[in-house]
Design a protein around this motif. Structure first.
Motif, PDB file in Angstrom:
ATOM      1  N   ILE A 177       0.868  -1.168   0.000  1.00 45.00           N
ATOM      2  CA  ILE A 177       0.000   0.000   0.000  1.00 45.00           C
ATOM      3  C   ILE A 177       0.907   1.220   0.000  1.00 45.00           C
ATOM      4  O   ILE A 177       1.971   1.217   0.607  1.00 45.00           O
ATOM      5  N   GLU A 178       0.469   2.253  -0.670  1.00 48.02           N
ATOM      6  CA  GLU A 178       1.270   3.474  -0.706  1.00 48.02           C
ATOM      7  C   GLU A 178       1.190   4.211   0.629  1.00 48.02           C
ATOM      8  O   GLU A 178       0.185   4.144   1.321  1.00 48.02           O
ATOM      9  N   ASP A 179       2.257   4.942   0.923  1.00 48.42           N
ATOM     10  CA  ASP A 179       2.302   5.746   2.145  1.00 48.42           C
ATOM     11  C   ASP A 179       1.118   6.705   2.238  1.00 48.42           C
ATOM     12  O   ASP A 179       0.652   7.014   3.316  1.00 48.42           O
ATOM     13  N   ARG A 180       0.670   7.167   1.083  1.00 45.66           N
ATOM     14  CA  ARG A 180      -0.422   8.148   1.071  1.00 45.66           C
ATOM     15  C   ARG A 180      -1.713   7.610   1.677  1.00 45.66           C
ATOM     16  O   ARG A 180      -2.556   8.365   2.150  1.00 45.66           O
ATOM     17  N   THR A 181      -1.863   6.274   1.640  1.00 46.83           N
ATOM     18  CA  THR A 181      -3.044   5.651   2.240  1.00 46.83           C
ATOM     19  C   THR A 181      -3.164   6.049   3.711  1.00 46.83           C
ATOM     20  O   THR A 181      -4.255   6.261   4.221  1.00 46.83           O
ATOM     21  N   VAL A 182      -2.027   6.145   4.375  1.00 49.25           N
ATOM     22  CA  VAL A 182      -2.024   6.529   5.787  1.00 49.25           C
ATOM     23  C   VAL A 182      -2.639   7.920   5.925  1.00 49.25           C
ATOM     24  O   VAL A 182      -3.491   8.151   6.791  1.00 49.25           O
ATOM     25  N   ASP A 183      -2.238   8.827   5.054  1.00 40.12           N
ATOM     26  CA  ASP A 183      -2.762  10.196   5.113  1.00 40.12           C
ATOM     27  C   ASP A 183      -4.274  10.221   4.930  1.00 40.12           C
ATOM     28  O   ASP A 183      -4.970  10.972   5.601  1.00 40.12           O
ATOM     29  N   VAL A 184      -4.755   9.366   4.017  1.00 37.93           N
ATOM     30  CA  VAL A 184      -6.196   9.309   3.760  1.00 37.93           C
ATOM     31  C   VAL A 184      -6.951   8.927   5.034  1.00 37.93           C
ATOM     32  O   VAL A 184      -7.924   9.561   5.424  1.00 37.93           O
TER      33      VAL A 184
END
Ligand code: CA
Length: 247
Positions: free
Chosen positions: A197-204
């Motif tokens: 999973i991309e790191d950006r998923t965490v931000d979401v």
């Protein structure tokens, strides 16, 4: 939630005895006979704790512990050393190599389980089932419910409805409050490692979590630490508010 314990021990009888007692206590044992096997297993899936024999046929348990501590992916796995040596120097060496605790052979199964649970409580509070209260929030991992307490009245509380991922995220951050975690660390610890999973998923998910907390005026609890990651803090932080607006 199943708690996995990697048992690195070359003596089959001890390996079997430990596995039996771990299962009896509701833990999930996985076995490795030497450091090489253990390395392969750790590379596949991170265990919640490692029981590590001091004397292994290929490399010493101490060397393996040092190796785990040097690697950012494995450095926070709790380690308990198993040792036949009672010499104080060896215990010190074990702790210096990064072990969280040690157990001297022969040990009683009850002592083994008690020490494992103590280390897990200390090092991985997010896998414990205890209720955590911080910043006017109360999170209950057994019922998966979160309640908020208004700052001025402590008798009235409202339930905070979160999705499963936001729940785990909040639970993890509350269990390690004030500590900062990078996106990669959060992915490893919450989504499980080797999940692509991309790191950006965490931000979401952080954004979703804050949106829910915003309704009760508590979004400031989940703070962005610029250039690093996120933390849960009950200290109101002006900087983090600015950062949240930017993110
Ligand atoms: Ca051994």
């Amino acid at each position: 939630m199943s708690i996995t314990v990697l048992v690195v021990e070359d003596e089959p009888a001890i390996q079997e005895l430990i596995s039996y007692n771990l299962k009896k206590s509701g833990l999930t044992p996985v076995s490795a006979m030497n450091a090489e096997q253990a390395t392969v297993m750790v590379n596949n899936v991170l265990p919640d704790l490692i029981l590590l024999d001091w004397m292994l046929p290929d490399s010493s348990g101490i060397e393996f512990a040092r190796q785990l501590r040097r690697n950012t992916r494995t450095q926070s796995i709790p380690i308990i050393m198993l040792t036949a040596k009672t010499d104080l120097d060896d215990k010190v060496t074990g702790l210096e190599a990064g072990a969280d605790d040690y157990i001297t052979k022969p040990f009683s199964p009850r002592e083994l389980i008690a020490r494992i649970k103590a280390v897990l409580r200390r090092r991985a509070p997010e896998i414990s089932e205890e209720i955590i209260e911080a910043g006017g929030l109360k999170i209950d991992p057994t019922t998966h419910r979160v309640f908020a307490y208004p700052d001025d009245r402590d008798d009235e509380h409202t339930e905070v409805k979160l999705g499963p991922t936001e729940f785990h995220l909040l639970h993890f951050l509350m269990a390690h409050k004030e500590r900062v975690y990078t996106r990669t660390q959060l992915l490893d610890r919450i989504w499980g490692d080797h999940v692509f999973i991309e790191d950006r998923t965490v931000d979401v998910h952080i954004r979703r979590l804050r949106k829910v907390l915003e309704k009760i005026g508590k979004d400031y609890l989940v703070q962005t630490v610029r250039g690093t990651g996120y933390r849960f803090s009950s200290e109101y932080n002006m900087n983090s508010e600015e950062q949240q607006q930017q993110s």
